[in-house]
Design an enzyme around this catalytic site. Structure first.
Site, short mmCIF file in Angstrom:
data_model
loop_
_atom_site.label_atom_id
_atom_site.label_comp_id
_atom_site.label_asym_id
_atom_site.label_seq_id
_atom_site.Cartn_x
_atom_site.Cartn_y
_atom_site.Cartn_z
N GLY A 1 18.30 -32.08 -50.58
CA GLY A 1 18.42 -32.77 -49.30
C GLY A 1 19.76 -33.45 -49.05
O GLY A 1 20.19 -33.60 -47.92
N ASP B 1 12.41 -43.35 -48.88
CA ASP B 1 11.08 -43.50 -48.30
C ASP B 1 10.36 -44.62 -49.06
O ASP B 1 10.59 -45.79 -48.77
CB ASP B 1 10.39 -42.12 -48.42
CG ASP B 1 9.09 -42.01 -47.68
OD1 ASP B 1 8.95 -42.62 -46.61
OD2 ASP B 1 8.20 -41.30 -48.16
N LYS C 1 13.78 -45.38 -44.40
CA LYS C 1 12.56 -45.78 -43.70
C LYS C 1 12.07 -47.07 -44.37
O LYS C 1 11.21 -47.02 -45.24
CB LYS C 1 11.46 -44.71 -43.89
CG LYS C 1 11.66 -43.41 -43.16
CD LYS C 1 10.43 -42.53 -43.42
CE LYS C 1 10.63 -41.10 -43.01
NZ LYS C 1 9.55 -40.22 -43.49
N ASP D 1 14.24 -31.11 -45.08
CA ASP D 1 13.41 -29.94 -44.76
C ASP D 1 11.96 -30.30 -44.45
O ASP D 1 11.47 -31.37 -44.80
CB ASP D 1 13.38 -28.98 -45.95
CG ASP D 1 12.50 -29.50 -47.08
OD1 ASP D 1 12.74 -30.63 -47.55
OD2 ASP D 1 11.54 -28.79 -47.48
N ARG E 1 16.80 -27.26 -42.76
CA ARG E 1 17.86 -28.01 -43.46
C ARG E 1 19.21 -27.85 -42.76
O ARG E 1 20.07 -28.71 -42.86
CB ARG E 1 18.01 -27.50 -44.91
CG ARG E 1 16.84 -27.84 -45.81
CD ARG E 1 17.23 -27.59 -47.26
NE ARG E 1 16.11 -27.55 -48.17
CZ ARG E 1 15.57 -28.62 -48.76
NH1 ARG E 1 16.04 -29.82 -48.51
NH2 ARG E 1 14.55 -28.50 -49.58
P1 IMP Z 1 10.68 -41.68 -52.25
O1 IMP Z 1 11.70 -42.67 -51.73
O2 IMP Z 1 10.55 -41.68 -53.74
O3 IMP Z 1 9.34 -41.87 -51.58
O4 IMP Z 1 11.10 -40.20 -51.92
C1 IMP Z 1 12.11 -39.86 -51.07
C2 IMP Z 1 12.15 -38.35 -50.97
O5 IMP Z 1 11.03 -37.86 -50.19
C3 IMP Z 1 13.38 -37.91 -50.21
O6 IMP Z 1 14.47 -37.69 -51.07
C4 IMP Z 1 12.92 -36.65 -49.50
O7 IMP Z 1 13.10 -35.53 -50.34
C5 IMP Z 1 11.45 -36.87 -49.26
N1 IMP Z 1 11.19 -37.35 -47.88
C6 IMP Z 1 10.76 -38.57 -47.51
N2 IMP Z 1 10.62 -38.69 -46.18
C7 IMP Z 1 11.03 -37.50 -45.67
C8 IMP Z 1 11.14 -36.99 -44.30
O8 IMP Z 1 10.88 -37.66 -43.29
N3 IMP Z 1 11.58 -35.71 -44.18
C9 IMP Z 1 11.92 -34.93 -45.27
N4 IMP Z 1 11.82 -35.36 -46.54
C10 IMP Z 1 11.38 -36.64 -46.75
MG MG Z 2 15.76 -36.27 -51.60
#
Ligand code: IMP
Ligand code: MG
Length: 176
Positions: free
Chosen positions: A42, A101, A129, A157, A163
């Site tokens: 990403g 996230d 977010k 994606d 992407r």
């Molecule tokens: P977290 O912060 O551990 O929950 O994970 C973050 C990862 O989840 C990111 O690096 C993305 O790969 C994926 N992700 C979270 N939200 C989104 C979104 O809205 N679109 C696409 N991928 C997302």
């Molecule tokens: Mg990621």
């Protein structure tokens, strides 16, 4: 069901913001080399665009991680799918992520990389977010904070698609 993409951030908006971040990072790292670590897949578009706007010396490395656990929630226990090629000792590391996230992935990854004794570690993310945060993460550079919507484009994606979109969009589903 078919999908539609609603534009959330235009190419011009993203471009402008990345230029601002590039200038800020160049100022903060005067006299240093920024060792940029791209979190695959990403982070790849953002990393390239950002690197082109940094005026101090830069080096690149790439890492791919996957989160243990089923479903869409990351567990926070990460598995290294592809490790870095270079050691981090005494380097000024800038982790480049697509989106934060829950924060679980990055909080675990930071601890892991800290053990490799870099001179410094900072985090730069294209999107954040904040309303979804479960694990605190110290984010140094954020291009955009966005609401809790599933976004694609600029490296992000949905099912490995979109992407390559040059803007950030929200995936909307149509019944048809
Ligand atoms: P977290 O912060 O551990 O929950 O994970 C973050 C990862 O989840 C990111 O690096 C993305 O790969 C994926 N992700 C979270 N939200 C989104 C979104 O809205 N679109 C696409 N991928 C997302
Ligand atoms: Mg990621």
């Amino acid at each position: 069901m078919s999908e539609k993409i609603r534009v959330l951030l235009t190419e011009e908006e993203v471009d402008r913001k990345i230029s601002e971040l590039g200038a800020e990072i160049s100022k903060d790292y005067q006299g240093k080399t920024v060792h940029m670590i791209c979190i695959l897949k990403g982070g790849v578009c953002f990393m390239c665009e950002l690197a082109k706007r940094i005026t101090v010396p830069v080096s690149f490395d790439f890492m791919s991680v996957s989160s243990y656990g089923a479903g869409t929630e990351s567990s926070g226990i990460i598995r290294i799918v592809k490790d870095l090629d270079e050691p981090l000792k005494d380097k000024d590391v800038l982790i480049v992520e697509d989106i934060i996230d829950s924060g679980r992935t990055l909080s675990h990854l930071c601890k892991l990389l800290q053990n490799r004794e870099p001179a410094s570690i900072r985090i730069c993310t294209l999107l954040d977010k904040p309303s979804r945060r479960v694990k605190a993460v110290n984010v140094d550079y954020t291009a955009f904070q966005i609401p809790d919507e599933f976004v694609v484009g600029y490296g992000l994606d949905y099912d490995q698609k979109y992407r390559n979109l040059p803007y950030i969009g929200v995936v909307e589903f149509d019944e048809d």
